[in-house]
Design an enzyme around this catalytic site. Structure first.
Site, short mmCIF file in Angstrom:
data_model
loop_
_atom_site.label_atom_id
_atom_site.label_comp_id
_atom_site.label_asym_id
_atom_site.label_seq_id
_atom_site.Cartn_x
_atom_site.Cartn_y
_atom_site.Cartn_z
N ASP A 165 0.99 -1.17 0.12
CA ASP A 165 0.02 0.03 -0.09
C ASP A 165 0.88 1.11 0.01
O ASP A 165 1.81 1.52 -0.66
CB ASP A 165 -0.91 -0.07 1.36
CG ASP A 165 -2.17 0.83 1.01
OD1 ASP A 165 -2.16 2.00 0.91
OD2 ASP A 165 -3.24 0.05 0.95
N HIS A 220 -3.62 5.74 3.86
CA HIS A 220 -4.38 4.78 3.42
C HIS A 220 -3.88 3.17 3.95
O HIS A 220 -4.57 2.57 4.66
CB HIS A 220 -4.46 4.55 1.79
CG HIS A 220 -5.33 3.83 1.23
ND1 HIS A 220 -4.79 2.59 0.82
CD2 HIS A 220 -6.71 3.95 0.81
CE1 HIS A 220 -5.88 1.92 -0.10
NE2 HIS A 220 -6.94 2.88 0.39
N ASN A 311 -14.01 0.37 -6.81
CA ASN A 311 -14.89 1.29 -6.39
C ASN A 311 -15.77 2.04 -7.64
O ASN A 311 -15.95 3.12 -7.56
CB ASN A 311 -14.30 2.55 -5.45
CG ASN A 311 -13.73 1.90 -4.17
OD1 ASN A 311 -13.96 0.75 -3.78
ND2 ASN A 311 -12.81 2.34 -3.64
N SER A 381 -11.53 -0.69 -0.53
CA SER A 381 -9.99 -0.73 0.35
C SER A 381 -10.16 -0.97 1.82
O SER A 381 -9.15 -1.51 2.29
CB SER A 381 -9.50 0.73 0.34
OG SER A 381 -8.83 1.00 -0.96
#
Ligand code: CA
Length: 450
Positions: A165, A220, A311, A381
């Site tokens: 990530d 994130h 998404n 996520s």
């Protein structure tokens, strides 16, 4: 000779198609060499600033950078040359990946969690009520059933989960005790003590800046990490796992973008260091055989690759989203859709009864962010680390043996142990949402429905 030109023109056609439809770094290509010898020969012939060895330990990958004005002719020459000499097994555009975008609520809203008391496993606790994905007090049972699962196990320090990530704030008070540490490496001595090809890699690696500090400069990666494994201590939030080791692999920049070569290096690092699970809350790019090959190398070692379905509110069965959609080619890939607190599919979530495997909480998820903070994010996520955590619980000592789940059938097991839910029937293959207790005990496991 004829077949050579057919192969060449097909490759060029492929590149121009990619150029129109998906993001890539202009002028950059990732190549995979057949052998180390081929790689050495190639670099010898084509040095001069247009090629870069990716320094993967295997040495089988290279990145080609072409100046825009030289572009086509060099690519032509390299392709023709590599087909003639058979040095290159594959060549692909250097795709761009993005963190699966999220909705960020007001930062200050969850500052009250800092330093406040959270008592693990006590559902009446006010702070714990925020974590509806673990225990839903508004709509009973619409959660991953964490409280019942924790009666069986809260995880294990034997289980290593790589968060691939934007990095992880490994100093966060709620995460630091659950960080993976490379014990064979001596910090800051400038030496690759364990000989894995990376110097001073203590918590993982930063493939964006090519250094050993995978600190999160976004939010994130730290947020995903907290959902997997925020400590069950007296502060903040709790992860799906109270005990785990999180490896920080940064390949997405502070702005949330990353490339194919970074993704491959991160996955190969995790595979080589022998993690159990890779958690991947990102996507984009086109179909890449080079990326799939890396995922399959992980599969060979029995490593589970959990990936966000995306998404875009798309049907992934019709419009594949990578890497989640590699699940059709690799059995270790688990594609994850998101649901909200009511048990409905999230408005943004991608879905697909063939290519999306499971659904998990992914709307208004509170978790850790850098600097000891907490924020609420939404996205597939956020659903992904819930599933990574449940897989981690499953792999923890004893529970795995109890239900006789092997790395080959974990995906099937998660699908079958999901709780059926009418509103999610068309969201994923499971027709419901992930249930950690059922996964750990086998209770409520469905007879195959389709
Ligand atoms: Ca090292």
């Amino acid at each position: 000779m004829k077949s050579l030109w057919i192969a060449l023109s097909m490759m060029l056609m492929m590149f121009s198609t990619y150029a129109q439809s998906v993001k890539r770094i202009p002028g950059e290509f990732v190549v995979r060499f057949k052998t180390q010898r081929n790689a050495a020969r190639f670099f010898q012939r084509n040095g001069e600033g247009i090629v870069k060895n990716l320094k993967a330990k295997s040495g089988l990958y290279g990145k080609i950078k072409v100046h825009p004005q030289q572009g086509q002719s060099i690519i032509h020459r390299l392709l023709a040359d590599s087909i003639n000499t058979q040095d290159i097994a594959r060549i692909e555009p250097n795709f761009v990946y993005q963190l699966a975008p999220v909705k960020n609520e007001q930062d200050s809203r969850y500052n009250h969690l800092r330093g406040r008391f959270y008592r693990a496993g006590v559902p009446a606790d006010k702070m714990f009520d925020e974590l509806w994905g673990l225990h839903n007090t508004k709509n009973e049972g619409i959660d991953v059933n964490a409280l019942n699962a924790w009666e069986k196990t809260k995880g294990s320090k034997e289980v290593v989960i790589a968060v691939i990530d934007t990095g992880v704030d490994y100093t966060h008070p709620d995460i630091k005790d659950n960080m993976w540490v490379n014990t064979k490496e001596i910090p800051d001595n400038g030496i690759d003590d364990d000989g894995n090809g990376f110097i001073d890699d203590i918590y993982g690696y930063d493939f964006v800046n090519d250094d050993s500090d995978p600190m999160d400069d976004n939010d994130h990666g730290t947020h995903c990490s907290g959902t997997i494994g925020a400590s069950h201590n007296s502060i903040g939030v709790a992860g799906v796992m109270g005990n785990v080791k999180i490896m920080a692999l940064k390949f997405l920049s502070g702005r949330g973008g990353g490339t194919l070569d970074g993704a491959v290096r991160a996955i190969d690092y995790a595979t080589e260091m022998g993690v159990d699970v890779m958690s991947n809350s990102w996507g984009g790019g086109g179909r890449s055989q080079i990326l799939l090959d890396a995922i399959k190398r992980a599969e060979e070692k029995g490593i589970i690759f959990v990936a966000a379905a995306g998404n875009e509110s798309n049907n992934n069965d019709r419009f594949p989203s990578y890497p989640a959609s590699y699940g059709l080619d690799a059995q270790n890939v688990i594609s994850v859709a998101a649901m909200d607190i009511e048990g409905d599919g999230a408005s943004f979530t991608n879905y697909g009864v063939k290519s999306v495997h499971v659904t998990a909480p992914g709307v208004n998820i509170v978790s850790t962010t850098p600097g000891g903070r907490y924020k609420s994010f939404s996205g597939t996520s956020m659903a992904t680390p819930h599933v990574s955590g449940v897989v981690g619980l499953l792999l923890s000592t004893n529970s795995r043996r109890a239900v006789k789940v092997t790395s080959k059938n974990i995906r099937e097991w998660l699908i079958r142990s999901s709780k059926p839910h009418e509103a999610l029937k068309k969201t994923s293959l499971s027709g419901g949402y992930v249930d950690a207790f059922s996964a750990l005990t086998g209770q409520g496991v469905l007879v195959r429905r389709r």
